[in-house]
Design a protein around this motif. Structure first.
Motif, PDB file in Angstrom:
ATOM      1  N   LEU A   1       0.750  -1.167   0.134  1.00 53.02           N
ATOM      2  CA  LEU A   1       0.002  -0.182   0.040  1.00 53.02           C
ATOM      3  C   LEU A   1       0.778   1.332   0.104  1.00 53.02           C
ATOM      4  O   LEU A   1       0.507   2.248  -0.689  1.00 53.02           O
ATOM      5  CB  LEU A   1      -0.886   0.171   1.291  1.00 53.02           C
ATOM      6  CG  LEU A   1      -2.136  -1.086   0.964  1.00 53.02           C
ATOM      7  CD1 LEU A   1      -2.957  -0.966   2.328  1.00 53.02           C
ATOM      8  CD2 LEU A   1      -3.106  -0.705  -0.042  1.00 53.02           C
ATOM      9  N   ALA A   2       1.962   1.201   0.668  1.00 50.75           N
ATOM     10  CA  ALA A   2       2.874   2.364   0.577  1.00 50.75           C
ATOM     11  C   ALA A   2       3.251   2.401  -0.833  1.00 50.75           C
ATOM     12  O   ALA A   2       3.668   3.724  -1.446  1.00 50.75           O
ATOM     13  CB  ALA A   2       4.246   2.103   1.555  1.00 50.75           C
ATOM     14  N   ASP A   3       3.702   1.481  -1.495  1.00 54.63           N
ATOM     15  CA  ASP A   3       3.992   1.558  -2.692  1.00 54.63           C
ATOM     16  C   ASP A   3       3.122   1.934  -3.678  1.00 54.63           C
ATOM     17  O   ASP A   3       3.519   2.897  -4.814  1.00 54.63           O
ATOM     18  CB  ASP A   3       4.338  -0.073  -3.420  1.00 54.63           C
ATOM     19  CG  ASP A   3       4.798  -0.129  -4.671  1.00 54.63           C
ATOM     20  OD1 ASP A   3       5.699   0.437  -5.225  1.00 54.63           O
ATOM     21  OD2 ASP A   3       3.979  -0.670  -5.544  1.00 54.63           O
ATOM     22  N   ASP A   4       1.957   1.818  -3.497  1.00 51.52           N
ATOM     23  CA  ASP A   4       0.578   2.417  -4.385  1.00 51.52           C
ATOM     24  C   ASP A   4       0.628   3.883  -4.008  1.00 51.52           C
ATOM     25  O   ASP A   4       0.619   4.630  -4.946  1.00 51.52           O
ATOM     26  CB  ASP A   4      -0.862   1.824  -3.866  1.00 51.52           C
ATOM     27  CG  ASP A   4      -1.732   2.133  -4.776  1.00 51.52           C
ATOM     28  OD1 ASP A   4      -1.260   1.815  -6.145  1.00 51.52           O
ATOM     29  OD2 ASP A   4      -2.694   2.476  -4.576  1.00 51.52           O
ATOM     30  N   LEU A   5       0.866   4.380  -2.682  1.00 51.54           N
ATOM     31  CA  LEU A   5       0.872   5.929  -2.578  1.00 51.54           C
ATOM     32  C   LEU A   5       2.165   6.332  -3.244  1.00 51.54           C
ATOM     33  O   LEU A   5       1.853   7.381  -3.758  1.00 51.54           O
ATOM     34  CB  LEU A   5       1.074   5.811  -1.240  1.00 51.54           C
ATOM     35  CG  LEU A   5      -0.296   6.130  -0.176  1.00 51.54           C
ATOM     36  CD1 LEU A   5       0.048   6.449   1.124  1.00 51.54           C
ATOM     37  CD2 LEU A   5      -1.089   7.387  -0.716  1.00 51.54           C
ATOM     38  N   ARG A   6       3.350   5.524  -3.270  1.00 55.88           N
ATOM     39  CA  ARG A   6       4.498   6.283  -3.895  1.00 55.88           C
ATOM     40  C   ARG A   6       4.154   6.359  -5.481  1.00 55.88           C
ATOM     41  O   ARG A   6       4.726   7.266  -5.930  1.00 55.88           O
ATOM     42  CB  ARG A   6       5.531   5.447  -3.819  1.00 55.88           C
ATOM     43  CG  ARG A   6       6.900   5.788  -4.020  1.00 55.88           C
ATOM     44  CD  ARG A   6       8.060   5.048  -3.625  1.00 55.88           C
ATOM     45  NE  ARG A   6       7.833   3.701  -3.666  1.00 55.88           N
ATOM     46  CZ  ARG A   6       7.706   2.855  -2.681  1.00 55.88           C
ATOM     47  NH1 ARG A   6       7.625   3.018  -1.758  1.00 55.88           N
ATOM     48  NH2 ARG A   6       7.528   1.393  -3.101  1.00 55.88           N
ATOM     49  N   ARG A   7       3.235   5.515  -5.989  1.00 57.15           N
ATOM     50  CA  ARG A   7       3.229   5.545  -7.440  1.00 57.15           C
ATOM     51  C   ARG A   7       2.294   6.769  -7.710  1.00 57.15           C
ATOM     52  O   ARG A   7       2.637   7.306  -8.700  1.00 57.15           O
ATOM     53  CB  ARG A   7       2.550   4.180  -7.670  1.00 57.15           C
ATOM     54  CG  ARG A   7       2.009   3.928  -9.274  1.00 57.15           C
ATOM     55  CD  ARG A   7       1.178   3.045  -9.383  1.00 57.15           C
ATOM     56  NE  ARG A   7      -0.073   2.907  -8.633  1.00 57.15           N
ATOM     57  CZ  ARG A   7      -1.103   3.381  -9.269  1.00 57.15           C
ATOM     58  NH1 ARG A   7      -0.916   4.165 -10.332  1.00 57.15           N
ATOM     59  NH2 ARG A   7      -2.258   3.378  -8.370  1.00 57.15           N
ATOM     60  N   VAL A   8       1.511   7.043  -7.009  1.00 56.11           N
ATOM     61  CA  VAL A   8       0.540   8.090  -7.251  1.00 56.11           C
ATOM     62  C   VAL A   8       1.200   9.595  -6.838  1.00 56.11           C
ATOM     63  O   VAL A   8       1.147  10.367  -7.524  1.00 56.11           O
ATOM     64  CB  VAL A   8      -0.860   8.028  -6.432  1.00 56.11           C
ATOM     65  CG1 VAL A   8      -1.943   9.117  -6.870  1.00 56.11           C
ATOM     66  CG2 VAL A   8      -1.513   6.720  -6.840  1.00 56.11           C
TER      67      VAL A   8
END
Length: 271
Positions: A83-90
């Protein structure tokens, strides 16, 4: 929506399942095996599973890995980092706290270290923030389904070898019907999970959240019943520390409380 997994998605599931089989929990004693956990952490880190979203993976593919990890009792953080990775992506940068991992990882591993409301969500558009929440809900659903599958397999294996009155207990209707009912609950859970995972990327955020809430409510109730049934099938030993059934149950209870969903939040009916 095509609920069938692609060849690549099946390969992803097999890869996650293989990792879990190699390094996940096979007994409660494995919880104290620091070497096993270190190997597991290294293996999960090297696969890139924690950066699936920034690598272009869909919600379905993230859910596939989460499900297999829960089934195999992978006890190092996965949900928080992904989920942190998804935030980083956005965001286009590293989030400050989302997905932070604790110093010690307990038997709930895959769903430990989760920040439910990272402050960075306030920097996103309503649509992007909603989509992130839909993904979070969906991945906890996948954890529930995986844990239910693991608890069911544990009970089935036990029913094949445990004998009473000269026959395996699985041959008796009372036990067989319990296991069949659990299987039906798992199949229903897989269906609502697949829809919610597809909705993360395919539907508007509000609809994706609705699909994820429906899945969360159904999967949580089903997984709890499956775990309780597994303990019941095991009989007296099912209530002991040595039986893995309680580890699945603890994982289900924890996943249920992460981003909990309530019936009154739904805008459509759910029987």
């Amino acid at each position: 929506m095509d609920v069938r997994l692609t060849a690549e998605q099946r390969q992803l599931a097999e890869s996650a399942a293989e990792l879990a089989a190699d390094f996940g929990l096979h007994s409660v004693a494995d919880l104290d095996d620091a070497n096993r956990r270190a190997q597991l952490e290294k293996a999960v880190d090297s696969t890139g599973f924690r950066t699936l979203r920034s690598d272009g993976a869909s919600g379905v593919e993230v859910a596939i890995v989460a499900e297999e990890f829960a089934r195999g009792l992978v006890d190092v953080p996965f949900l928080g980092p992904v989920l942190a990775d998804d935030l980083r992506r956005v965001l286009g940068r590293e989030p400050a706290v989302a997905g932070a991992q604790p110093d010690s990882v307990d038997l709930l591993g895959g769903i430990s270290g989760v920040v439910e409301s990272p402050p960075e969500l306030g920097e996103l558009s309503v649509e992007d923030a909603g989509r992130w929440r839909a993904l979070a809900l969906t991945v906890t659903c996948a954890d529930l389904v995986g844990a239910a599958r693991g608890a069911q397999a544990l009970a089935v294996d036990y029913a094949k070898v445990r004998e009473q009155y000269g026959a395996a207990i699985g041959s008796y209707q009372a036990v067989a019907h319990l296991l069949a009912e659990s299987l039906a609950l798992i199949e229903g859970s897989i269906s609502v999970l697949r829809h919610a995972a597809w909705a993360v990327d395919a539907l508007p955020a509000t609809e994706a959240i609705e699909a994820a809430r429906i899945a969360k409510i159904y999967c949580a109730r089903a997984a709890l019943t499956v775990c309780e049934t597994s303990i019941q099938v095991h009989g007296g030993i099912g209530n002991t520390w040595e039986c893995l059934a309680h580890v699945y149950l603890r994982r289900v209870l924890t996943a249920t409380e992460l981003w909990p969903a309530k019936l009154e939040e739904l805008t459509i009916g759910l029987s």
